[in-house]
Design a protein around this motif. Structure first.
Motif: not given
Lengths: 127, 365
Positions: B234, B238, B244, B247-248, B302-303, B318-319, B331
């Motif tokens: 992950d 990123l 992802l 999430s994204d 963080r998300h 989002t990530s 991020a």
């Protein structure tokens, strides 16, 4: 597991060590740091803050998650471990010594003895 | 809760001390020794990931070119342009141009395409494809038959050669070029070698039945690969700004907004979502997925964290994570257009406090 016998423990995995000046030092156990995995950030409380047992006082963050640290007893924060700002992994590498989080002056010195002793904590984490 | 899928490599993960977590319905290791050392090992030499959770679909038609032409009406990229052995990154869109899934599509041969899709999206992708593919095109969900590993890092190609050589193969296989696929069928089934990955490093992904997977897993570790978990995967993706899904990327966000127009061939006359995406491309999107880097000491992004310009909220993480290579928070942020330009200084709110951050060029690393 090697749990130092001179420490007391909260169910939320903080340890407490009584110092000769009447303050206590607080950290998290080896078991806890292992579960958390390598820390990337530690957010420590302000000194002089009054806290109640069970209150959220700090946050430790690994790559994957942020976890709250709770005050094991009621009292006043008197010092924080500023070395963790530069190297939060001290909590992982030496949870019982250099990786301590903060020091408190207890409202009631007897409150420490109400926490678990090393044997009880070892039992709790053995499951 | 339904029972978790177990990878063919499950017992190996446990022997290696893998910390098992649930991911997209699978039990997989988030880490072995640590996310940071595993990520750094991939960047410096190489690592191996279990990707048995990924979904595999075959799309087949009797006559040459038919399967690819049918996929051209469902995917954003130009599948018909792929020659046998070639692959490309592509997107499955809904009618509004929102992203259902991102995937890699390969041309196996003139009649069959191979799709590698996100684990959490297999059922949804199959349902969508089944609904929209013509009846003369056959869709097979082979996800249960394939395990997979990703060998990633600057040494990955050398390890592939070495393993072939050590096995005494008189005609050792050569890795295909980037995004290529090689079929090395075994008696027990297919054995696909793809020059792809999700780390931004050179490397390959193997998809085959479970029994062969274990042998290759052991062989690449023997050759020097560091076993690496989902956590390292992950943060590595990123650092390279690979999005992802879930999430994204979401069904409410388009490829134009997410910076994925490179995967969209607007010269194709028709594919689902085309008119919506084309209109947005011409008008300019209201939001963009941008790379944001923290500029001071701060908790990792963080998300869900909010991003502010003065007192106005202009974006949402989002990530996020702490980059092992850069040693700072990075991020992907869903940002209002106008605040998306490189060099824009903003503030990220974390537990009620604001920390400085800046929009930077993609990728981070």
């Amino acid at each position: 597991m090697n749990v130092p016998e001179n420490l007391r423990f909260a169910e939320s995995h903080e340890w407490v060590r009584e110092e000769t000046d009447g303050t206590v030092t607080v950290g998290i156990s080896d078991f806890a740091q292992e579960k958390l995995t390598e820390l990337v950030y530690v957010e420590l409380p302000e000194t002089d803050r009054q806290v109640t047992a069970g209150e959220e006082v700090a946050v430790v963050e690994s790559v994957k998650s942020a976890s709250d640290i709770y005050a094991p007893i009621s009292g006043t924060i008197v010092e924080v471990n500023t070395a963790l700002e530069d190297d939060p992994t001290l909590v992982n590498s030496s949870p019982w010594t250099d990786g301590w989080l903060f020091r408190m002056r207890p409202d009631d010195p007897a409150s420490v003895s109400q926490l678990m002793d090393a044997a009880a904590y070892e039992n709790m984490t053995a499951e | 809760m339904t029972e978790l899928h177990l990878s063919p490599l499950n017992s190996r993960h446990r022997d290696l001390g893998g910390r098992m977590v649930e991911f997209a319905g699978w039990s997989l290791p988030v880490q072995y020794t640590g996310i940071r050392p595993e990520a750094l090992a991939v960047r410096s030499a190489g690592g191996v990931f279990d990707i048995s959770h990924m979904g595999q679909l075959l799309v087949h038609a009797a006559a040459p070119g038919i399967a690819a032409a049918a996929l051209d009406r469902l995917l954003t990229s130009s599948v018909s342009r792929l020659k046998p052995g070639e692959g490309q990154y592509s997107l499955l869109l809904n009618e509004q141009g929102g992203i259902i899934d991102d995937l890699i599509v390969y041309c196996l041969n003139e009649t069959t395409c191979f799709l590698v899709v996100n684990a959490a999206m297999v059922d949804e992708d199959v349902a969508w494809l089944t609904r929209h593919l013509p009846e003369y095109v056959e869709l097979q969900n082979r996800s249960d038959q394939f395990g997979g590993i990703a060998v990633q890092g600057p040494q990955a190609a050398a390890w592939f050669e070495k393993i072939q050589r050590d096995a005494g193969d008189p005609q050792p296989a050569v890795l295909p070029p980037r995004f290529g696929i090689l079929d090395l069928p075994r008696r027990t089934g297919p054995f696909y070698v793809c020059r792809t990955g999700y780390t931004g490093e050179d490397g390959f992904e193997l998809f085959c039945p479970g029994e062969f997977l274990g042998l290759w897993w052991d062989a690449v570790i023997e050759a020097g690969a560091t076993p690496a978990g989902l956590g390292a995967r992950d943060v590595l993706r990123l650092e390279k700004c690979y999005p992802l899904n879930g999430s994204d990327l979401t069904p409410e966000r388009t490829p134009v907004e997410c910076g994925l127009s490179f995967a969209v061939d607007f010269s194709k006359p028709e594919f689902i979502g085309r008119s919506a995406v084309l209109q947005q491309k011409q008008q300019g999107p209201a939001h963009r997925l941008v790379a944001v880097r923290q500029t001071g000491k701060a908790p990792p992004p963080r998300h869900g964290y909010a991003v502010f310009h003065n007192e106005t909220r202009v974006g949402t993480v989002t990530s996020g994570g702490m980059s092992p290579v850069l040693n700072c928070g990075i991020a992907l942020v869903w940002m209002e257009t106008g605040h998306h330009r490189e060099g824009t200084d903003l503030m990220m709110e974390i537990r009620g406090k604001r920390f400085p951050c800046r929009v930077v060029r993609k990728p981070f690393v």
